[in-house]
Design a protein around this motif. Structure first.
Motif, PDB file in Angstrom:
ATOM      1  N   ALA A  11       0.813  -1.225   0.000  1.00 58.85           N
ATOM      2  CA  ALA A  11       0.000   0.000   0.000  1.00 58.85           C
ATOM      3  C   ALA A  11       0.843   1.272   0.000  1.00 58.85           C
ATOM      4  O   ALA A  11       0.284   2.369  -0.059  1.00 58.85           O
ATOM      5  CB  ALA A  11      -0.919   0.003   1.215  1.00 58.85           C
ATOM      6  N   LEU A  57       0.106   5.058  -1.586  1.00 55.65           N
ATOM      7  CA  LEU A  57      -1.311   5.431  -1.685  1.00 55.65           C
ATOM      8  C   LEU A  57      -1.615   6.496  -0.637  1.00 55.65           C
ATOM      9  O   LEU A  57      -1.237   6.350   0.524  1.00 55.65           O
ATOM     10  CB  LEU A  57      -2.212   4.213  -1.461  1.00 55.65           C
ATOM     11  N   SER A  96      -0.030  -5.395  -4.688  1.00 52.56           N
ATOM     12  CA  SER A  96      -0.089  -3.929  -4.808  1.00 52.56           C
ATOM     13  C   SER A  96      -1.267  -3.504  -5.668  1.00 52.56           C
ATOM     14  O   SER A  96      -1.984  -2.554  -5.337  1.00 52.56           O
ATOM     15  CB  SER A  96       1.210  -3.379  -5.396  1.00 52.56           C
ATOM     16  N   HIS A  97      -1.492  -4.208  -6.765  1.00 51.04           N
ATOM     17  CA  HIS A  97      -2.622  -3.901  -7.644  1.00 51.04           C
ATOM     18  C   HIS A  97      -3.948  -4.089  -6.902  1.00 51.04           C
ATOM     19  O   HIS A  97      -4.843  -3.243  -6.997  1.00 51.04           O
ATOM     20  CB  HIS A  97      -2.568  -4.788  -8.892  1.00 51.04           C
ATOM     21  N   GLU A 130      -4.440  -1.341  -4.407  1.00 53.27           N
ATOM     22  CA  GLU A 130      -4.809  -0.101  -5.096  1.00 53.27           C
ATOM     23  C   GLU A 130      -6.274  -0.136  -5.530  1.00 53.27           C
ATOM     24  O   GLU A 130      -6.982   0.870  -5.427  1.00 53.27           O
ATOM     25  CB  GLU A 130      -3.908   0.121  -6.308  1.00 53.27           C
ATOM     26  N   GLN A 131      -6.740  -1.274  -5.988  1.00 54.35           N
ATOM     27  CA  GLN A 131      -8.148  -1.412  -6.376  1.00 54.35           C
ATOM     28  C   GLN A 131      -9.053  -1.212  -5.159  1.00 54.35           C
ATOM     29  O   GLN A 131     -10.077  -0.524  -5.246  1.00 54.35           O
ATOM     30  CB  GLN A 131      -8.402  -2.783  -7.009  1.00 54.35           C
ATOM     31  N   TRP A 153      -8.288   0.497  -2.475  1.00 47.96           N
ATOM     32  CA  TRP A 153      -8.187   1.907  -2.129  1.00 47.96           C
ATOM     33  C   TRP A 153      -9.132   2.732  -2.998  1.00 47.96           C
ATOM     34  O   TRP A 153      -9.861   3.593  -2.505  1.00 47.96           O
ATOM     35  CB  TRP A 153      -6.738   2.389  -2.307  1.00 47.96           C
ATOM     36  N   THR A 154      -9.116   2.468  -4.299  1.00 50.88           N
ATOM     37  CA  THR A 154      -9.962   3.221  -5.235  1.00 50.88           C
ATOM     38  C   THR A 154     -11.446   3.062  -4.894  1.00 50.88           C
ATOM     39  O   THR A 154     -12.213   4.012  -4.992  1.00 50.88           O
ATOM     40  CB  THR A 154      -9.687   2.777  -6.688  1.00 50.88           C
ATOM     41  N   VAL A 194      -9.802  10.224  -4.816  1.00 52.21           N
ATOM     42  CA  VAL A 194      -9.533   9.409  -6.013  1.00 52.21           C
ATOM     43  C   VAL A 194      -9.307  10.320  -7.218  1.00 52.21           C
ATOM     44  O   VAL A 194      -8.351  10.137  -7.980  1.00 52.21           O
ATOM     45  CB  VAL A 194     -10.685   8.409  -6.283  1.00 52.21           C
ATOM     46  N   ARG A 232      -5.934  12.061  -7.029  1.00 56.40           N
ATOM     47  CA  ARG A 232      -4.833  11.147  -7.352  1.00 56.40           C
ATOM     48  C   ARG A 232      -4.770  10.893  -8.857  1.00 56.40           C
ATOM     49  O   ARG A 232      -3.686  10.884  -9.450  1.00 56.40           O
ATOM     50  CB  ARG A 232      -4.992   9.829  -6.604  1.00 56.40           C
ATOM     51  N   GLN A 233      -5.913  10.689  -9.474  1.00 56.44           N
ATOM     52  CA  GLN A 233      -5.944  10.447 -10.915  1.00 56.44           C
ATOM     53  C   GLN A 233      -5.416  11.659 -11.678  1.00 56.44           C
ATOM     54  O   GLN A 233      -4.690  11.526 -12.660  1.00 56.44           O
ATOM     55  CB  GLN A 233      -7.356  10.068 -11.365  1.00 56.44           C
ATOM     56  N   GLN A 252      -1.626  11.816 -11.399  1.00 56.88           N
ATOM     57  CA  GLN A 252      -0.988  10.775 -12.199  1.00 56.88           C
ATOM     58  C   GLN A 252      -1.030  11.099 -13.695  1.00 56.88           C
ATOM     59  O   GLN A 252      -0.179  10.656 -14.446  1.00 56.88           O
ATOM     60  CB  GLN A 252      -1.655   9.419 -11.956  1.00 56.88           C
TER      61      GLN A 252
END
Length: 128
Positions: free
Chosen positions: A25, A28, A103-104, A107-108, A110-111, A119, A122-123, A126
């Protein structure tokens, strides 16, 4: 020479599983260490993303349709017990899952659990 007795950590190995979960994590935003059902957990705000069930198992928040797919394609990593049947959470064998996949999945989670503004922020960062 006498054989060394195997000594279990006082927490039953839970701290090792939690270290793996925290590493997955890292990066994040607004992830906090907490507890859930008396075991270490990661939350975003007050919403649970993942928790340690025992030294070998973590619980990840996961939509039911995705959970069914994971159970089918990777039963050596993902499983469920009767307690979790019908709930949007999947059990993960923490020592069997590759770090990038964990990790993936974190992250899912978390989203799904993070506030929409967080969210979106963060997007946007990125995309730069």
């Amino acid at each position: 020479m006498a054989a060394k007795a195997s000594v279990s950590p006082p927490d039953g190995g839970v701290s090792s599983a939690f270290r793996i979960l925290k590493a997955a994590a890292s990066g994040l935003p607004d992830v906090v260490e907490s507890t859930s059902y008396g075991t270490p957990a990661l939350k975003v705000g007050k919403k649970l993303m993942a928790r340690v069930k025992d030294a070998d198992t973590v619980v990840l928040i996961c939509p039911l349709d995705e959970k069914e797919m994971l159970l089918e394609v990777a039963p050596e990593i993902y499983f469920e017990t009767d307690h979790y049947r019908g709930w949007p959470a999947v059990l993960v064998r923490i020592h069997a899952i590759p770090a990038d996949e964990l990790s993936h999945r974190i992250e899912q989670a978390w989203t799904r659990q993070a506030p929409r503004k967080l969210v979106a922020a963060r997007q946007a960062s990125q995309a730069r």
